[in-house]
Write an enzyme that holds these catalytic residues in place. Structure first.
Site, PDB file in Angstrom:
ATOM      1  N   CYS A  70       0.852  -1.384  -0.192  1.00  0.00           N
ATOM      2  CA  CYS A  70      -0.360   0.062   0.056  1.00  0.00           C
ATOM      3  C   CYS A  70       0.560   1.254  -0.328  1.00  0.00           C
ATOM      4  O   CYS A  70       0.638   2.494  -0.512  1.00  0.00           O
ATOM      5  CB  CYS A  70      -0.673  -0.125   1.478  1.00  0.00           C
ATOM      6  SG  CYS A  70      -0.269  -0.141   2.831  1.00  0.00           S
ATOM      7  N   HIS A  77      -1.569   7.576   7.465  1.00  0.00           N
ATOM      8  CA  HIS A  77      -0.666   6.487   7.707  1.00  0.00           C
ATOM      9  C   HIS A  77      -1.811   5.439   8.847  1.00  0.00           C
ATOM     10  O   HIS A  77      -1.751   6.828   9.345  1.00  0.00           O
ATOM     11  CB  HIS A  77       0.559   5.602   8.256  1.00  0.00           C
ATOM     12  CG  HIS A  77       0.629   4.963   8.921  1.00  0.00           C
ATOM     13  ND1 HIS A  77       0.330   4.525  10.015  1.00  0.00           N
ATOM     14  CD2 HIS A  77       1.443   3.780   8.799  1.00  0.00           C
ATOM     15  CE1 HIS A  77       1.374   3.888  11.102  1.00  0.00           C
ATOM     16  NE2 HIS A  77       1.241   3.030   9.500  1.00  0.00           N
ATOM     17  N   HIS A 119      -1.215   0.732   7.632  1.00  0.00           N
ATOM     18  CA  HIS A 119      -1.701   0.613   6.223  1.00  0.00           C
ATOM     19  C   HIS A 119      -1.903   2.056   5.762  1.00  0.00           C
ATOM     20  O   HIS A 119      -1.889   2.933   6.040  1.00  0.00           O
ATOM     21  CB  HIS A 119      -3.191   0.567   5.974  1.00  0.00           C
ATOM     22  CG  HIS A 119      -4.279   0.152   4.345  1.00  0.00           C
ATOM     23  ND1 HIS A 119      -3.615  -0.606   3.542  1.00  0.00           N
ATOM     24  CD2 HIS A 119      -4.660   1.355   4.544  1.00  0.00           C
ATOM     25  CE1 HIS A 119      -4.231  -0.222   2.445  1.00  0.00           C
ATOM     26  NE2 HIS A 119      -5.275   0.680   2.885  1.00  0.00           N
TER      27      HIS A 119
END
Length: 1096
Positions: free
Chosen positions: A196, A622, A630
């Site tokens: 990601c 974040h 993620h």
């Protein structure tokens, strides 16, 4: 000094700064002297330096003044490497590099503290020899070797507690139409295993159209197309080609999202980390821009031989600032280059405060004076040249020395959508200093005013403080109170509760006066006083009117006594005047404070300080903790004038409010980690490209050069072929199903013809086909076989309607007339049910399909045919009247021509009703299991009931059940499972831990996208609660095996993608007759009204 020597010195200084910043980033230590000591002790080995800082409590030495002065004068023309906020003009001393301070006992270093230029030349020569030899042998610079060593040291240090298995990557949907790109919708990037971070950065850069054009139109230098010269070219050029391929697919692909695996693999090889290790955004961005800079530098050198080449990456992302410093009255200035500008978050409330702190270091009063003998030291940074793309790295991680691991800073930090950089520019240095001094003076005055205001708002000397105005108000209320005295007995009689202690005392008292044997009049014997205790039992005698009697003049409430009217009037007047004075003083102080705040806010609002506007382009977010989480990105679309959320394969429209909620931090685990601003006066950064001949805006494949256009066309061709093959396969399956239905219908019709009249057979469970081969097959819910033989319930209703019609139709006795009257009677009954307001547990839609059709406004033809099907049932009855009506109804069905009724629409309505009944059964069983606390079994029933119910409600309000009710129990079931799984994990027992994580991985985690996809606030809060429950373990001590399992599990839980991953098949449903379904559904709905979902 020669030009070559200057270049070499700059290269060495770049090496030093990189080592220092990387060591700071890995360990979280911000003390420069401590970092220098660690590197000196480890002799430049960063792995040993990391161990030294994390395993030992090294004493921080005092800064050597000579060292400070020398290091602050060293120039750096490269950039500031990524890392936490630090003194950007202090550079790492190294035993063999300029600017080094020799350690005691080291005889092999060159002393550069004096003025001997020969020593400096020898140090440069030695550095050149070492760097050149390493580059010739490996083709890798010292900087890259240092980064690799630091990463390896960091990984080795945490390997014992942070081992990670290969992250599960869910497969794509088998239906390619689910993966088809919507028109003009941006293309997402597939997460190929904790990537990601890659998606967030790449999408932010791709949406800079100038950057996009540079990458798409990049062509490798001609001299390296046959054979690259060194390892850097072997690595950078393939990566550039993969990045071009990826960008071209993001421009012209027909896919909803594309796979970036090829480019990711090259990057992961460079990081030399495990495949599933999540990378840091700033670290990756630094590496990416570094590679791009090198690739474009090779091309620039070839295109401009003999001239100083211009590197478009440097011009786009790198700027310069001037470091102005003073030490012991000696001033210095040097210009430095920067890329990502690091900012500390902790202790600041907004971006401007972070920038102010980063631009000023130490005590700077001496910078503004001409005193040569000042003992104060400090530095200021002033931007001389800002890049078109200005990137701020927000340092939200710090290293906890006590726990030996990094931790995330969740504090709130605000940032504007438009940032004016004028106050930080060198050309505005004097104006900014004046304004800063004025702000400093205002803040000092503001502090004094706030202290004075605090004395008014928190008055008193004890532990509890109150506003002074309220204290005076309470005193005024006290003075205005009038004393009201009553008898103590009256007080007791009116205030004491019946049967209480006071009541018993009064009874005992009154009884003692009247005599011990006679209870008071009207008092029940049970309430009569008990006999006196025996002489052996020593019980204290209570004397209520001697021990507990209140003073006769005690008022009912506090009030002044022993005061004259004159004294009272004077006191009230004083209190009223004092309260008015205090309120006026408080308002004046608050007004002054507000005006000072406003003055500070508007200090830089004049036009002269709003000439360098930077608009927020992208925010990288974040969510999670320091070692798991993620990433996603919010990117502004200037053409649609809205924010877009790029979350791996999901690309959706968003808003500034959602961005603020996810990015500012302060109340969730999500916060901004990187801010990308673009110069608002340089529109070329985001302007589309136009055809030079036609003037039309280029879009899609027209934006691509020929080689990439062919590449995308080939990929689109493969995707078209995949969709064609899928369509062919589905058409074949549909044909087979249709053939199977026809065979089943024919078999059912044959069985119906041969069945005996004494054993009525059940109807087909499949819907009738549109053609006339089997025109009279009832839908399955029209008659349900069951052990209770309730299949005759519908027949009894039909016979009852026929009997009622026959009684009413005395004149018309023909079968056709009776059929018409019976249908009218039955329709009237069902219409009354449809119009009746009932409780949720008494749902008439379950009793008859016609009620469902009426409430959802089905066409008249659908209602008529359905009622005819009811009266055409072969099992209707066996008296002559019913038989004749059944024959007439079947004849009427045969006479209906295909063009008179749309059989596809008819089947669609009946299929919707079948879906409604199935949804009801899913909901009913799910609620029953939930009430039995069988949450694992209940979850799938509740999940599918919610999904199917939403599909029904899309068509109409009365097509399904209350979605809020189903959503409530779906949420509660997931929360219960999450809590149970967390409890199992906390036990620490291996079977329990495995079972808990299995519940999370197999049941809870796959359901989280279902809660996120519709943006329902209660669902989002539930997901947040579940995630917080597990993230709370990150700060706790636990066994290494539990830490490993937790670290492997958290990225799956924190994945914010709304993509519906692989899922369990729906449970198989039992068959219920209409009566059974109605009764059972009614019971479970009635129980819900008694016991809410939370059990309270």
């Amino acid at each position: 000094m020669t030009v070559e020597q200057n270049v070499l010195q700059q290269h060495s200084q770049k090496h030093q700064q990189t080592l220092l910043n990387q060591l700071r980033e890995v360990t979280g230590t911000t003390d420069v002297q401590l970092l220098q000591q660690a590197l000196q002790v480890s002799h430049g080995d960063l792995a040993e330096a990391v161990a030294f800082l994390t395993e030992k409590n090294a004493k921080v030495p005092q800064q050597d003044e000579a060292t400070y002065y020398q290091t602050t004068q060293v120039g750096n023309d490269r950039y500031i490497s990524v890392g936490s906020q630090a003194d950007t003009s202090e550079y790492l001393p190294h035993p063999a590099l300029p600017g080094a301070v020799p350690s005691q006992g080291d005889t092999n270093v060159i002393d550069l503290t004096g003025d001997d230029k020969d020593d400096l030349q020898r140090a440069i020569a030695l550095s050149l020899e070492e760097s050149s030899r390493a580059f010739r042998e490996t083709g890798i610079t010292d900087e890259e070797q240092a980064i690799s060593r630091v990463l390896e040291a960091s990984i080795a240090e945490n390997k014992a507690s942070l081992k990670r298995t290969h992250t599960e990557v869910w497969s794509d949907s088998p239906n390619p139409h689910d993966r088809k790109r919507m028109e003009n919708c941006p293309v997402g990037l597939k997460n190929v295993g904790n990537t990601c971070w890659f998606s967030a950065v790449i999408q932010s850069l791709f949406n800079l159209l100038e950057f996009q054009r540079l990458v798409l139109h990049y062509s490798p230098p001609a001299r390296v197309q046959d054979l690259p010269r060194n390892q850097k070219e072997h690595r950078n050029l393939p990566f550039m080609q993969e990045l071009r391929n990826l960008f071209s697919l993001m421009v012209g692909s027909k896919r909803k999202y594309v796979d970036p695996s090829c480019a990711v693999e090259i990057l992961k090889d460079a990081f030399k980390s495990s495949e599933s290790q999540q990378q840091d955004v700033s670290e990756f961005t630094h590496k990416l821009l570094d590679w791009l800079e090198d690739a474009f530098q090779m091309k620039a050198e070839e295109d401009r031989e003999g001239e100083k080449p211009k590197n478009p990456m440097v011009e786009l992302f790198y700027g310069r600032f001037l470091a102005v410093g003073v030490l012991e009255g000696k001033k210095f200035e040097n210009t430095e280059m920067f890329g990502q500008y690091p900012l500390q978050v902790n202790g600041f409330k907004d971006l401007h405060e972070c920038l102010e702190a980063a631009m000023i270091e130490g005590e700077i009063e001496s910078l503004h004076s001409s005193a040569e003998n000042s003992a104060k030291s400090g530095q200021e940074h002033w931007f001389t040249e800002l890049p078109p793309v200005l990137t701020f790295e927000l340092s939200r991680f710090e290293f906890n020395q006590a726990l030996g691991r990094p931790e995330k800073i969740h504090s709130k930090l605000e940032f504007p959508s438009m940032l004016y950089m004028d106050r930080y520019m060198d050309r505005n240095r004097e104006i900014t200093r004046i304004k800063r001094e004025e702000i400093r003076r205002l803040k000092e005055h503001l502090t004094l005013l706030q202290q004075r205001l605090e004395r008014y708002l928190s008055y008193g000397s004890g532990p509890k403080r109150f506003p002074l105005a309220d204290v005076l108000q309470y005193a005024m209320e006290f003075t205005s109170s009038k004393p009201v005295c009553t008898s103590p007995v009256g007080d007791f009689d009116t205030s004491a509760p019946p049967g209480g202690t006071t009541g018993q005392l009064l009874l005992a008292s009154s009884t003692a006066e009247q005599g011990p044997s006679t209870p008071p009049e009207g008092l029940a014997p049970a309430l009569a006083p008990t006999p006196a205790p025996s002489t052996q039992q020593r019980v204290p005698i209570h004397k209520p009117f001697t021990q507990s009697r209140l003073p006769p003049d005690l008022p009912m409430h506090p009030a002044p006594r022993h005061i004259t009217e004159e004294e009272l009037r004077v006191l009230e007047g004083c209190l009223h005047r004092w309260r008015s004075e205090v309120e006026n003083d408080t308002r004046d102080l608050q007004g002054s404070i507000s005006r000072i705040h406003r003055t500070i806010e508007l200090m830089y609002s004049d036009k002269s300080m709003m000439q360098v506007p930077y608009r927020l382009h992208a925010v990288l977010v974040h969510e999670g903790q320091a070692n798991a989480g993620h990433y996603w990105a919010y990117i502004y679309d200037p053409h649609q004038r809205c924010w877009m959320k790029y979350n791996d394969i999901s690309v959706t429209k968003s808003s500034w409010e959602e961005l603020v909620r996810d990015s500012f931090g302060g109340y969730r685990n999500a916060s901004a980690y990187c801010l990308m601003y673009i110069n608002d006066k340089k529109p070329f950064l985001i302007e589309e490209e136009f055809d030079k001949e036609t003037g039309q805006m280029l879009s899609g494949l027209d934006k691509l050069p020929p080689d990439l256009k062919a590449y995308v066309k080939e990929d689109n061709g493969l995707f078209d072929k995949e969709m064609e093959e899928w369509n062919t396969l589905q058409a074949r399956k549909a044909q087979q199903e249709k053939l199977a239905l026809a065979v089943a219908a024919a078999a059912t019709a044959a069985v119906a013809e041969t069945a005996t009249t004494t054993s009525p057979q059940p109807m087909s469970t499949e819907p009738s086909t549109p053609d006339n081969s089997a025109p009279h097959q009832d839908p399955e819910y029209m008659e349900q076989p069951s052990p209770t033989d309730f299949s005759r319930h519908l027949q009894e209703d039909t016979e009852r309607a026929i009997s009622k019609a026959a009684a009413e139709q005395q004149e018309e006795r023909s079968p056709e007339g009776l059929l018409t009257a019976a249908i009218k009677v039955e329709y009237t009954r069902l219409l009354r049910f449809a119009q009746e307001d009932t409780a949720p547990g008494n749902d008439y839609r379950l009793q008859h399909v016609i009620v469902y059709f009426i409430q959802n406004q089905a066409p008249k033809k659908i209602l008529e045919r359905t009622l005819l099907m009811q009266f055409a049932d072969r099992n209707l009855g066996f008296n002559e009247r019913c038989k004749s009506i059944m024959k007439v109804a079947r004849a009427k069905l045969d006479l209906i021509k295909p063009e008179e009724i749309n059989m596809e629409e008819y089947e669609m309505w009946h299929q919707d009703y079948r879906n409604f009944r199935e949804t009801t059964i899913f909901l009913m069983i799910g609620l029953e299991l939930f009430q039995k606390k069988s949450f694992v079994e209940a979850l799938m029933y509740l999940i599918y009931s919610y999904q199917y119910n939403r599909e029904l409600l899309v068509k109409g309000l009365y097509r399904g059940h209350d979605d809020e009710l189903i959503g409530l129990y779906r949420r509660e079931c997931l929360l219960k499972l999450n809590e149970n799984a967390a409890g199992m994990f906390e036990s620490g027992e291996e079977p329990e831990v495995s079972n808990g994580l299995s519940i999370m991985n197999e049941l809870v985690v796959p359901c989280i996208p279902l809660l996120l996809v519709h943006d329902i606030e209660k669902d989002l809060l539930s997901v947040e609660d579940m995630r917080n429950r597990w993230c709370s373990y990150l700060g706790q001590e636990m066994e290494p095996n539990l830490q490993e399992k937790l670290t492997d599990f958290l990225p799956k839980l924190l994945d914010c993608s709304t993509e519906i991953k692989s899922f369990h098949d729906p449970p198989k449903l039992p068959t219920y007759s209409t009566l059974e379904l109605v009764e059972r559904y009614g019971r479970v709905m009635a129980s819900l009204s008694r016991v809410p979902a939370d059990g309270r």
